[in-house]
Design a protein around this motif. Structure first.
Motif, PDB file in Angstrom:
ATOM      1  N   VAL A 563       0.847  -1.197   0.000  1.00 15.00           N
ATOM      2  CA  VAL A 563       0.000   0.000   0.000  1.00 15.00           C
ATOM      3  C   VAL A 563       0.884   1.250   0.000  1.00 15.00           C
ATOM      4  CG1 VAL A 563      -1.830   1.242   1.193  1.00 15.00           C
ATOM      5  CG2 VAL A 563      -1.798  -1.259   1.235  1.00 15.00           C
ATOM      6  N   VAL A 564       1.939   1.212   0.797  1.00 11.41           N
ATOM      7  CA  VAL A 564       2.829   2.370   0.896  1.00 11.41           C
ATOM      8  C   VAL A 564       3.513   2.634  -0.438  1.00 11.41           C
ATOM      9  CG1 VAL A 564       4.795   3.375   2.109  1.00 11.41           C
ATOM     10  CG2 VAL A 564       3.215   1.878   3.338  1.00 11.41           C
ATOM     11  N   THR A 565       4.064   1.599  -1.055  1.00 11.97           N
ATOM     12  CA  THR A 565       4.807   1.823  -2.303  1.00 11.97           C
ATOM     13  C   THR A 565       3.864   2.160  -3.458  1.00 11.97           C
ATOM     14  OG1 THR A 565       4.882  -0.571  -2.704  1.00 11.97           O
ATOM     15  CG2 THR A 565       6.765   0.428  -1.606  1.00 11.97           C
ATOM     16  N   ALA A 566       2.612   1.696  -3.380  1.00 13.64           N
ATOM     17  CA  ALA A 566       1.630   2.128  -4.387  1.00 13.64           C
ATOM     18  C   ALA A 566       1.403   3.632  -4.280  1.00 13.64           C
ATOM     19  CB  ALA A 566       0.322   1.366  -4.213  1.00 13.64           C
ATOM     20  N   TYR A 567       1.330   4.138  -3.055  1.00 10.74           N
ATOM     21  CA  TYR A 567       1.190   5.585  -2.866  1.00 10.74           C
ATOM     22  C   TYR A 567       2.432   6.322  -3.348  1.00 10.74           C
ATOM     23  CZ  TYR A 567       1.284  10.109  -0.583  1.00 10.74           C
ATOM     24  OH  TYR A 567       1.405  11.452  -0.343  1.00 10.74           O
ATOM     25  N   LEU A 568       3.622   5.786  -3.030  1.00 13.14           N
ATOM     26  CA  LEU A 568       4.855   6.442  -3.467  1.00 13.14           C
ATOM     27  C   LEU A 568       4.911   6.561  -4.986  1.00 13.14           C
ATOM     28  CD1 LEU A 568       7.504   4.828  -1.066  1.00 13.14           C
ATOM     29  CD2 LEU A 568       6.466   7.100  -0.907  1.00 13.14           C
ATOM     30  N   GLU A 569       4.388   5.566  -5.688  1.00 11.31           N
ATOM     31  CA  GLU A 569       4.378   5.644  -7.148  1.00 11.31           C
ATOM     32  C   GLU A 569       3.529   6.808  -7.639  1.00 11.31           C
ATOM     33  OE1 GLU A 569       3.291   1.897  -8.769  1.00 11.31           O
ATOM     34  OE2 GLU A 569       5.082   0.868  -8.025  1.00 11.31           O
ATOM     35  N   THR A 570       2.469   7.166  -6.910  1.00 10.82           N
ATOM     36  CA  THR A 570       1.674   8.338  -7.301  1.00 10.82           C
ATOM     37  C   THR A 570       2.479   9.618  -7.141  1.00 10.82           C
ATOM     38  OG1 THR A 570       0.692   8.801  -5.114  1.00 10.82           O
ATOM     39  CG2 THR A 570      -0.404   7.146  -6.511  1.00 10.82           C
ATOM     40  N   ARG A 571       3.526   9.568  -6.324  1.00  8.96           N
ATOM     41  CA  ARG A 571       4.421  10.716  -6.129  1.00  8.96           C
ATOM     42  C   ARG A 571       5.660  10.615  -7.016  1.00  8.96           C
ATOM     43  NH1 ARG A 571       3.602  13.127  -0.888  1.00  8.96           N
ATOM     44  NH2 ARG A 571       5.449  14.356  -1.410  1.00  8.96           N
ATOM     45  N   ARG A 572       5.632   9.673  -7.960  1.00  7.10           N
ATOM     46  CA  ARG A 572       6.746   9.431  -8.877  1.00  7.10           C
ATOM     47  C   ARG A 572       8.013   9.011  -8.119  1.00  7.10           C
ATOM     48  NH1 ARG A 572       2.752   9.348 -11.276  1.00  7.10           N
ATOM     49  NH2 ARG A 572       2.211  10.433 -13.206  1.00  7.10           N
ATOM     50  N   ILE A 573       7.829   8.201  -7.089  1.00  6.70           N
ATOM     51  CA  ILE A 573       8.926   7.618  -6.337  1.00  6.70           C
ATOM     52  C   ILE A 573       8.817   6.111  -6.494  1.00  6.70           C
ATOM     53  CG2 ILE A 573       9.943   7.271  -4.050  1.00  6.70           C
ATOM     54  CD1 ILE A 573       8.751  10.002  -3.264  1.00  6.70           C
ATOM     55  N   VAL A 574       9.791   5.503  -7.164  1.00  2.00           N
ATOM     56  CA  VAL A 574       9.764   4.071  -7.445  1.00  2.00           C
ATOM     57  C   VAL A 574      10.855   3.402  -6.621  1.00  2.00           C
ATOM     58  CG1 VAL A 574       9.915   2.294  -9.216  1.00  2.00           C
ATOM     59  CG2 VAL A 574       8.919   4.520  -9.776  1.00  2.00           C
ATOM     60  N   VAL A 575      10.474   2.464  -5.756  1.00  2.00           N
ATOM     61  CA  VAL A 575      11.436   1.780  -4.900  1.00  2.00           C
ATOM     62  C   VAL A 575      11.982   0.567  -5.634  1.00  2.00           C
ATOM     63  CG1 VAL A 575      10.168   2.580  -2.882  1.00  2.00           C
ATOM     64  CG2 VAL A 575       9.764   0.264  -3.737  1.00  2.00           C
ATOM     65  N   GLU A 576      13.042  -0.043  -5.082  1.00  7.00           N
ATOM     66  CA  GLU A 576      13.677  -1.182  -5.733  1.00  7.00           C
ATOM     67  C   GLU A 576      12.903  -2.474  -5.530  1.00  7.00           C
ATOM     68  OE1 GLU A 576      15.992  -3.480  -7.930  1.00  7.00           O
ATOM     69  OE2 GLU A 576      16.194  -1.311  -7.809  1.00  7.00           O
ATOM     70  N   LYS A 577      12.378  -2.693  -4.325  1.00  5.59           N
ATOM     71  CA  LYS A 577      11.735  -3.968  -4.029  1.00  5.59           C
ATOM     72  C   LYS A 577      10.699  -3.773  -2.938  1.00  5.59           C
ATOM     73  CE  LYS A 577      14.107  -7.117  -1.679  1.00  5.59           C
ATOM     74  NZ  LYS A 577      13.484  -7.737  -0.488  1.00  5.59           N
ATOM     75  N   THR A 578       9.559  -4.413  -3.087  1.00  5.05           N
ATOM     76  CA  THR A 578       8.518  -4.370  -2.068  1.00  5.05           C
ATOM     77  C   THR A 578       8.254  -5.776  -1.562  1.00  5.05           C
ATOM     78  OG1 THR A 578       7.465  -2.470  -3.142  1.00  5.05           O
ATOM     79  CG2 THR A 578       6.149  -3.681  -1.539  1.00  5.05           C
ATOM     80  N   ASP A 579       8.403  -5.978  -0.259  1.00  8.47           N
ATOM     81  CA  ASP A 579       8.047  -7.234   0.384  1.00  8.47           C
ATOM     82  C   ASP A 579       6.744  -7.042   1.144  1.00  8.47           C
ATOM     83  OD1 ASP A 579      10.030  -9.000  -0.508  1.00  8.47           O
ATOM     84  OD2 ASP A 579      11.474  -8.209   0.917  1.00  8.47           O
ATOM     85  N   VAL A 580       6.448  -7.938   2.064  1.00  7.60           N
ATOM     86  CA  VAL A 580       5.145  -7.894   2.731  1.00  7.60           C
ATOM     87  C   VAL A 580       5.044  -6.688   3.658  1.00  7.60           C
ATOM     88  CG1 VAL A 580       3.498  -9.198   4.121  1.00  7.60           C
ATOM     89  CG2 VAL A 580       5.037 -10.408   2.573  1.00  7.60           C
ATOM     90  N   TYR A 581       6.053  -6.499   4.518  1.00  5.12           N
ATOM     91  CA  TYR A 581       6.032  -5.364   5.450  1.00  5.12           C
ATOM     92  C   TYR A 581       7.310  -4.538   5.379  1.00  5.12           C
ATOM     93  CZ  TYR A 581       1.847  -7.406   7.486  1.00  5.12           C
ATOM     94  OH  TYR A 581       0.576  -7.893   7.662  1.00  5.12           O
ATOM     95  N   THR A 582       8.072  -4.683   4.335  1.00  9.13           N
ATOM     96  CA  THR A 582       9.280  -3.891   4.142  1.00  9.13           C
ATOM     97  C   THR A 582       9.403  -3.500   2.676  1.00  9.13           C
ATOM     98  OG1 THR A 582      10.714  -5.796   3.671  1.00  9.13           O
ATOM     99  CG2 THR A 582      10.492  -5.136   5.984  1.00  9.13           C
ATOM    100  N   PHE A 583      10.139  -2.433   2.425  1.00  8.80           N
ATOM    101  CA  PHE A 583      10.525  -2.114   1.050  1.00  8.80           C
ATOM    102  C   PHE A 583      11.937  -1.546   1.040  1.00  8.80           C
ATOM    103  CE2 PHE A 583       8.124   1.551   2.597  1.00  8.80           C
ATOM    104  CZ  PHE A 583       8.862   2.655   2.206  1.00  8.80           C
ATOM    105  N   LEU A 584      12.594  -1.714  -0.090  1.00  9.71           N
ATOM    106  CA  LEU A 584      14.016  -1.432  -0.221  1.00  9.71           C
ATOM    107  C   LEU A 584      14.245  -0.241  -1.136  1.00  9.71           C
ATOM    108  CD1 LEU A 584      17.026  -2.498   0.209  1.00  9.71           C
ATOM    109  CD2 LEU A 584      16.685  -3.732  -1.944  1.00  9.71           C
ATOM    110  N   VAL A 585      15.111   0.663  -0.694  1.00  7.10           N
ATOM    111  CA  VAL A 585      15.570   1.767  -1.547  1.00  7.10           C
ATOM    112  C   VAL A 585      17.092   1.712  -1.608  1.00  7.10           C
ATOM    113  CG1 VAL A 585      13.593   3.263  -1.152  1.00  7.10           C
ATOM    114  CG2 VAL A 585      15.511   3.393   0.408  1.00  7.10           C
TER     115      VAL A 585
END
Length: 762
Positions: A563-585
């Motif tokens: 959910v968090v990284t989906a929101y970040l994509e609306t802000r044109r912020i693309v992370v490297e990897k999304t797991d269940v409760y973590t994401f990587l930059v």
């Protein structure tokens, strides 16, 4: 030659019409006339800012009177900064209006190009000396292949060979071709030439400028041999396996290895034995514990793997370790070689995310080419130059260091290299490998890596401090994002433990013990480690979301990372990897304060939206438009609660951990090559998760990123109540319940919202 910058650091004139100031201005004008961009500053602080931000500096002129006191104090000042940022080859002149200073430190005399007496020589002569030195520097700073490619481009030769666009001319004969040509520019097409251009050398024969560039890269990366691979690290991995392993030989594979290694095993008809890594409560894959790398443990693992019976080799002929892992866990490579070198003569470190390891003392001993010793294994390291160095996508390198086992046979390796390589390589990709090596040469490599490490640490500390500020304010719900890292470090001066966010920046960026995974430390959640065996790479930042901790404890409140990284994509912020409760930059060399400051601001905005119960249509408008019946009436907290309850109820992290933390991985019923033969002969069928029990899979099932196989061809899935059949059922159920949030899983067919996995018939 492209325009370059000359930096002049001179004292500000005390009188508007002083003779020195006028002379400096005349020198500046002459240099501009020679085609240089001249930056004139009047303080060491301003000079440091220019040095830190401008990579075009081709020469520097520094007033000795302005910097003498700092240099004599031992600090080095702007002179040392210039050498650290560039190299001793950068022409640096000391400017003075006084006498020669024979008390200047010896290192100053050894690195500067000379002194300029401003009031004795003419401005034209002074500028001529600087111009000549700058042009010489620019000529020699370029690495071998890129230098020759530029020279070839400058000759403007007519092309009578492939590619047929003939330097881009063909594109100009079509409207769509013209648009393509204009978008990329003529230079790309002029340097996209054929292997028929002999003066640029041969990629397959490793001759000419190509060979010189590979030898230069070997020197830079500490290897005995280096090959450029313009097909990515996936191809590089397959090349190594295919060159080192024969039919029916036993190989040791990190279960956390990239799918390309398993493809190489299929090609060689090898018999894989898997080294099982640890996993923590977040579902993060950790290192293979040292106890599983000993000779006794390897012999036991081989003996208990059914498909090794009747193998052509009594023991492993090849082993691969993923270093660092996708999440930034770096082994002590020297220790790994000590352990595995007893069992195999060929050791391959897949360093897809760690090509910069050699260039910063923080990573000492933690990269493949650090392994030394005449009695050790032959060591391979694969580097995708494009991932965390600066190069074009698909640009990669293979580095080799010969050991005391089977010495590296370049001629034999080259046969496999040619088998997998293209006879029409893209020369700009070769040049980008060359440039990637050149950028890391000398002190520049340390400077570039230190900058990335520094910015990563600043972000890490800022994220924790933000949480503390919100808690201190006491007027809003607490900060719920975290950063996966040690909570405390040891101050070596006092021996005291210091909170990570309050630790001095210089301590965190220079002391490896601040980042090593101490055995039993709850913050990382991995078992079976020994002191110093594993280090968390600061530049790979894992942001944690509430819902589970590193030890696997599930909380009532949760915010799934998707959910968090989906929101970040609306802000044109693309992370490297999304797991269940973590994401990587990733804090690569291209990071800036603006980038990480924007990320922190976006996370703050997400929290505010969650705190006020914002409608989902406001937070994720595209998702709501795509699935209005499912999401239109939900708020952001309601979606997070539903998704967290679903994930906690299915136990998806625990299922995967159960499958792969068990020292006995899924049982291999046949080799991957045998399963592949069933697949290409059509002796397979698609099976849904409900019917998957005890079936033998025929193709890899791989979640991506990072491309690590969950199931390998030839493995038996196990009983219906086991973790492997339940895991795809959990994923399938999640995808159906939460459309728009499905994970990318290769090897799975999607039919009517359901999963189908290819299994051997019968």
């Amino acid at each position: 030659m492209s325009q370059s910058t000359v930096l002049i650091v001179a004292e500000r004139a005390t009188a508007d019409r002083s003779v020195p100031a006028a002379k400096v201005e005349q020198v500046r004008a002459h240099l501009c006339g020679c085609g240089h961009d001249v930056v004139l500053v009047h303080s060491a602080g301003d000079a440091a800012s220019v040095v830190g931000s401008d990579a075009d500096i081709a020469a520097a002129v520094v007033s000795w009177e302005l910097v003498a006191a700092v240099v004599r104090s031992g600090d080095g000042g702007v002179l040392r900064l210039l050498l650290d940022r560039f190299s001793a080859r950068l022409p640096v002149f000391l400017l003075t209006t006084g006498e020669y200073d024979d008390e200047a430190p010896l290192w100053v005399s050894e690195v500067v190009n000379g002194w300029i007496w401003l009031l004795e020589d003419t401005p034209d002569f002074i500028a001529g000396r600087i111009d000549f030195a700058a042009r010489q520097y620019l000529e020699h700073v370029l690495p071998p292949f890129f230098r020759e490619l530029r020279r070839f481009d400058d000759t403007h030769a007519y092309s009578w060979h492939t590619p047929a666009h003939a330097g881009g001319v063909a594109f100009l004969k079509s409207p769509v071709g013209r648009a393509f040509h204009d978008y990329y520019g003529e230079r790309l097409f002029r340097t996209d030439v054929s292997v028929s251009v002999g003066e640029l050398g041969s990629l397959f024969e490793h001759t000419g400028p190509v060979g010189e560039a590979e030898r230069n890269a070997a020197r830079v990366f500490g290897a005995d041999e280096t090959c450029f691979v313009p097909h990515g690290t996936s191809t590089s991995n397959r090349m190594i396996v295919h060159s080192a392993v024969a039919d029916d030989e036993v190989v040791l594979l990190d279960r956390n290895c990239h799918k390309a290694v398993n493809h190489g095993v299929v090609l060689t008809r090898a018999r894989p034995v898997y080294l099982v890594p640890t996993r923590n409560g977040y579902g993060t894959t950790g290192p293979v514990p040292p106890a599983r790398l000993t000779a006794d443990a390897v012999r036991d693992r081989v003996a208990r793997t059914p498909i090794t019976e009747g193998a052509a080799s009594p023991g492993p002929v090849y082993a691969v370790i993923t270093n660092s892992t996708y999440d930034g866990l770096c082994y002590d490579a020297v220790r790994v070689a000590e352990l595995l070198g007893v069992s195999t003569a060929v050791l391959h470190f897949d360093e897809a995310w760690f090509a910069y390891g050699r260039f910063n003392p923080l990573y000492a001993r933690r990269y493949g080419m650090a392994v030394e010793g005449a009695r050790g294994p032959t060591v391979f390291a694969t580097h995708p130059s494009h991932k965390l160095l600066a190069a074009l996508s698909q640009s990669a390198m293979i580095h080799v260091k010969s050991g005391g086992g089977v010495l590296f046979d370049r001629a034999r390796f080259d046969q496999t290299y040619m088998m997998h390589g293209t006879t029409s390589p893209l020369y700009p990709m070769i040049a980008s490998c060359d440039v990637a090596a050149g950028m890391m040469d000398g002190p520049a490599g340390r400077w570039l890596t230190t900058e990335a490490i520094t910015e990563a640490i600043r972000f890490r500390q800022a994220a924790v401090r933000l949480g503390a500020r919100l808690a201190a304010a006491g007027d809003r719900p607490p900060w719920f994002f975290g950063v996966w890292q040690p909570t405390e470090v040891t101050d070596p001066d006092t021996g005291e433990r210091v909170a990570f966010e309050r630790a001095p920046l210089d301590l965190l960026r220079t002391r490896p013990d601040c980042w090593t995974l101490e055995p039993g430390a709850p913050w990382h959640g991995f078992d079976g480690l020994e002191p110093g065996f594993c280090l968390l790479d600061p530049v790979k930042v894992t942001i944690t979301c509430p819902g589970v901790d590193a030890l696997g404890a599930v909380s009532d409140f949760g915010i799934p990372a998707r959910v968090v990284t989906a929101y970040l994509e609306t802000r044109r912020i693309v992370v490297e990897k999304t797991d269940v409760y973590t994401f990587l930059v990733l804090f690569s060399m291209g990071i800036t304060k603006g980038k990480w400051g924007t990320l922190l601001d976006a996370l703050t905005d997400f929290k505010n939206l969650h705190d006020r119960g914002a409608p989902l249509g406001e937070v994720l408008p595209d998702l709501v438009r795509a699935h209005p019946a499912r999401y239109a009436d939900l708020t952001l907290p309601e979606l997070c609660r539903e998704m967290h309850d679903s994930l906690a109820g299915s136990g998806v992290i625990a299922l995967l951990n159960e499958a792969f933390t068990n020292p006995t991985p899924p049982v291999a019923a046949m080799t991957p090559a045998e399963a592949h033969q069933h697949f290409i002969r059509g002796r397979t069928e698609l099976v849904g998760p409900a019917d998957l029990a005890d079936r033998v899979v025929a193709t890899q099932v791989t979640t991506t990123p990072p491309g690590i196989p969950v199931l390998v061809p030839g493995e038996r899935v196990g009983p219906a109540d086991g973790p492997l059949p339940r895991y795809p059922r959990a994923l399938e159920g999640f995808d159906r319940r939460f459309p728009g949030f499905a994970a990318e899983t290769h090897g799975v067919h999607h039919e009517d919202g359901g999963y189908r996995i290819t299994c051997v018939t019968g």
